[in-house]
Design an enzyme around this catalytic site. Structure first.
Site, PDB file in Angstrom:
ATOM      1  N   ARG A 244       0.828  -1.223   0.000  1.00 20.12           N
ATOM      2  CA  ARG A 244       0.000   0.000   0.000  1.00 20.12           C
ATOM      3  C   ARG A 244       0.853   1.260   0.000  1.00 20.12           C
ATOM      4  NH1 ARG A 244      -2.217   1.778   4.518  1.00 20.12           N
ATOM      5  NH2 ARG A 244      -2.680  -0.286   5.319  1.00 20.12           N
TER       6      ARG A 244
ATOM      7  N   TYR B  79     -10.461  21.644 -14.965  1.00 23.15           N
ATOM      8  CA  TYR B  79     -11.075  20.325 -15.092  1.00 23.15           C
ATOM      9  C   TYR B  79     -12.269  20.247 -14.133  1.00 23.15           C
ATOM     10  CZ  TYR B  79     -12.085  15.479 -14.388  1.00 23.15           C
ATOM     11  OH  TYR B  79     -12.756  14.302 -14.241  1.00 23.15           O
TER      12      TYR B  79
ATOM     13  N   ASP C 298      -1.620  21.742 -12.439  1.00 25.79           N
ATOM     14  CA  ASP C 298      -2.113  20.611 -13.236  1.00 25.79           C
ATOM     15  C   ASP C 298      -1.579  20.816 -14.651  1.00 25.79           C
ATOM     16  OD1 ASP C 298      -3.500  18.852 -14.860  1.00 25.79           O
ATOM     17  OD2 ASP C 298      -5.380  19.007 -13.734  1.00 25.79           O
TER      18      ASP C 298
ATOM     19  N   LYS D 206      -4.046  10.423 -19.219  1.00 24.37           N
ATOM     20  CA  LYS D 206      -4.064  11.130 -20.509  1.00 24.37           C
ATOM     21  C   LYS D 206      -2.755  10.894 -21.266  1.00 24.37           C
ATOM     22  CE  LYS D 206      -7.851  12.856 -18.704  1.00 24.37           C
ATOM     23  NZ  LYS D 206      -8.925  11.950 -18.413  1.00 24.37           N
TER      24      LYS D 206
HETATM   25  C1  LIG Z   1      -6.746  18.346 -16.791  1.00 28.43           C
HETATM   26  C2  LIG Z   1      -7.258  17.185 -15.994  1.00 28.43           C
HETATM   27  N1  LIG Z   1      -6.906  17.077 -14.710  1.00 28.43           N
HETATM   28  C3  LIG Z   1      -7.344  16.051 -13.951  1.00 28.43           C
HETATM   29  C4  LIG Z   1      -8.197  15.085 -14.460  1.00 28.43           C
HETATM   30  C5  LIG Z   1      -8.655  13.950 -13.582  1.00 28.43           C
HETATM   31  O1  LIG Z   1      -7.907  12.809 -13.912  1.00 28.43           O
HETATM   32  P1  LIG Z   1      -8.424  11.293 -13.756  1.00 28.43           P
HETATM   33  O2  LIG Z   1      -9.604  11.128 -14.683  1.00 28.43           O
HETATM   34  O3  LIG Z   1      -7.233  10.483 -14.123  1.00 28.43           O
HETATM   35  O4  LIG Z   1      -8.841  11.129 -12.339  1.00 28.43           O
HETATM   36  C6  LIG Z   1      -8.584  15.153 -15.791  1.00 28.43           C
HETATM   37  C7  LIG Z   1      -9.491  14.128 -16.336  1.00 28.43           C
HETATM   38  O5  LIG Z   1     -10.153  14.326 -17.336  1.00 28.43           O
HETATM   39  C8  LIG Z   1      -8.108  16.236 -16.585  1.00 28.43           C
HETATM   40  O6  LIG Z   1      -8.461  16.361 -17.867  1.00 28.43           O
END
Ligand SMILES: Cc1ncc(COP(=O)(O)O)c(C=O)c1O
Length: 391
Positions: A62, A114, A186, A211
């Site tokens: 873990r 997001y 991000d 992604k």
């Molecule tokens: C820019 C961005 N940040 C975070 C996320 C969240 O990621 P996850 O779907 O892997 O949890 C996404 C998902 O679409 C995203 O496009």
């Protein structure tokens, strides 16, 4: 973190180009067999030595895993980070940063980003006692004014979903640090190939590794990379361990395989995205193209300063409005009608439909994730659909 375990043999110098480093996963080979493709370490537990010590560097699955660590080493190197940590999803990575803050801390986040994380910040972070303020991150005076004495984290996303707003990372680092707050970025859409947020002053970089980092639409994963091994990073490690948020070994292995082609994938997608953006700008069915590589994009100047490529994501606003946008998405054949981004296959999505009524996303907007197909095929398919939908 314990000493580097045996299985993480690293042979390539970090000064090599990212393309070389990822192609060879830092040059790692399996020390037992000399295999160039690394094994998946699935064991959940490890033998304790007879003298009661754990010398392998591993105790339990873990908090830690060798396949996860190998993949983390690649991401840390790409980001110029001290360390990286992998999570079961991008959301697990992002929320772990907030949950590592002291109780009652305040977070400053973008008005548009997001939607899943924005939704969590607005509706769930307060349940844990955190305060959240939202601001337009492109307006630096507004950001300065929005920072309060208890703001401990400034969160930005650049380019930001789904308008691809650009935030000045260096400017934001200055503002956050002057207020005693950490800056987290991000950088999912930019990827470490095009932006290195830590070199611009950020403290933490986050990726939805689902992604581009993985790139094949077959693993959900999240990553954080930190400039320092400091108290916040130690808290995040505790949160990951206690909440059981670590990435599974199979997904870590898939991610390691996907990372090998990261450089070449994002460059190919970017080349096609740039071509599509410039052709779609002249399309009679398109009211606007949102792509940071276009000089008409409001964030273009800052993007040109902090990005070495503009990425594979763009959005279009369809001239005849919401129904024409939905109908365009319904008519494409090469593009796949699906959410997510950064995979080898191109995706088209009417964002307002998935984000729901609280979304700040314009209803005539289609988000395009450009994959690795022929750019001419992608344009022709979209052109046909746009003409039919706007007829
Ligand atoms: C820019 C961005 N940040 C975070 C996320 C969240 O990621 P996850 O779907 O892997 O949890 C996404 C998902 O679409 C995203 O496009």
């Amino acid at each position: 973190m314990s000493d580097q375990p045996k299985s993480l043999s690293k042979s390539l110098p970090k000064s090599l180009k990212p393309r070389t480093l990822v192609a060879q996963a830092l040059g790692a080979i399996d020390p037992e067999t000399r295999a160039v493709a690394l094994p998946v370490h699935v064991s959940t537990t490890y033998i304790r030595d007879p003298d009661n010590q754990y010398r392998s560097g591993y105790v339990y699955g873990r908090p830690d895993n060798a396949t996860v660590r190998q993949t983390e080493a690649v991401i840390a190197t790409l980001e110029g980070a001290r360390e990286a940590m992998l999570f079961g999803s991008g959301m697990a990575a992002a929320t772990s940063v907030v949950l590592a803050l002291p109780p009652g801390a305040r977070v400053l986040a973008p008005q548009v980003c997001y939607w899943g994380f924005r939704d969590w910040l607005i509706n769930e972070a307060p349940l844990f006692g955190y305060h959240v303020d939202l601001v337009d991150m492109s307006d630096l005076p507004a950001v300065r004014a929005a920072i309060k004495p208890d703001t401990k984290l400034v969160w930005i996303e650049t380019p930001g979903n789904p308008l691809w707003n650009i935030t000045d990372i260096a400017g934001m680092a200055e503002i956050a640090h002057a207020a005693g707050a950490a800056l987290a970025v991000d950088s999912t859409v930019a990827t470490p190939i095009f932006t290195r947020p830590l070199a611009l002053g950020a403290d933490i970089v986050m990726h939805s590794a689902t992604k581009y980092l993985n790139g094949h639409s077959d693993a959900i994963a999240g990553a954080l990379a930190s400039a320092r091994d400091d108290a916040l990073w130690a808290r995040i490690r505790q949160v990951r361990g206690h909440h059981g948020a670590i990435l599974g070994p199979f997904e870590a292995w898939l991610l390691l395989r996907g990372l090998r082609t990261l450089d070449i994938r994002v460059r190919a997608a970017t080349e096609s995205a740039a071509l599509l953006a410039s052709r779609l700008q002249r399309h009679p069915g398109v009211a606007a193209v949102l792509y940071p590589g276009l000089p008409s994009h409001p964030g273009h100047t800052i993007a040109a300063k902090q990005m070495s490529g503009y990425g594979g994501m763009l959005s279009i606003r369809v001239k005849d409005g919401e129904q024409a946008a939905i109908s365009t998405a319904a008519r494409v054949e090469v593009w796949k009608r699906a959410t997510s981004l950064g995979g080898v296959e191109s995706l088209i999505e009417h964002r307002a439909s998935i984000e729901g009524p609280s979304s700040p996303c314009p209803t005539d907007l289609l988000r395009l994730s450009v994959g690795l197909e022929d750019a001419g095929d992608l344009y022709d398919d979209l052109d046909r659909a746009l003409r039919a939908a706007n007829a």
